[in-house]
Scaffold this motif. Structure first.
Motif, short mmCIF file in Angstrom:
data_model
loop_
_atom_site.label_atom_id
_atom_site.label_comp_id
_atom_site.label_asym_id
_atom_site.label_seq_id
_atom_site.Cartn_x
_atom_site.Cartn_y
_atom_site.Cartn_z
N ARG A 213 1.27 9.14 -6.13
CA ARG A 213 1.48 10.54 -5.75
C ARG A 213 2.58 11.17 -6.60
O ARG A 213 2.43 12.28 -7.13
N TRP B 89 0.91 4.02 -2.98
CA TRP B 89 0.58 5.41 -2.68
C TRP B 89 1.71 6.34 -3.12
O TRP B 89 1.47 7.38 -3.74
N GLY C 198 0.81 -1.22 0.00
CA GLY C 198 0.00 0.00 0.00
C GLY C 198 0.84 1.26 0.00
O GLY C 198 0.55 2.22 -0.72
#
Length: 131
Positions: free
Chosen positions: A115, A111, A107
């Motif tokens: 981003r 992420w 995760g």
């Protein structure tokens, strides 16, 4: 002052001075980059290749980082004595570490990638839209 002259007739006309319009569109002296990209010219291809290279570099960095941390789990199990025999609720701790501990890592990597990829694309769009 003569009777037929109105006051201020010989005085210079008032001029209102303001700041330049910030919302006004600037005249573009050259060829817009967005048009270069759309027409797939050499300049446009350079911009697209730079975006692809930055995204590829990001993917490689995130993948290598993920793999290094993932490889640290078995090394941890090998270096810390007795962790193989430890259990938590009847389940070996090494299984919990590899089975459950990997998902936050996945995760976090996802992420971080999304981003940073979005930031790369935003920089590319800013570059293309500037004329």
């Amino acid at each position: 002052m003569s009777p037929d002259e109105t006051p201020g007739q010989n005085s210079p006309r008032r001029v209102r001075v303001t700041a330049p319009r910030s919302q006004a569109r600037r005249a573009s002296p050259g060829y817009p980059v967005a048009r270069e990209v759309a027409e797939q010219s050499e300049v446009g291809q350079v911009f697209v290749r730079s975006l692809i290279r930055s995204q590829l570099r990001l993917a490689v960095v995130v993948a290598v980082g993920f793999l290094l941390v993932l490889l640290a789990f078995p090394l941890l199990l090998a270096w810390v004595p007795g962790i193989d025999q430890a259990t938590f609720l009847g389940v070996p701790f090494s299984w919990l570490l590899l089975g459950v501990g990997v998902y936050p890592l996945i995760g976090l990597s996802a992420w971080l990638y999304v981003r940073t990829a979005s930031r790369n694309e935003a920089r590319y769009l800013d570059l293309v839209e500037d004329e």
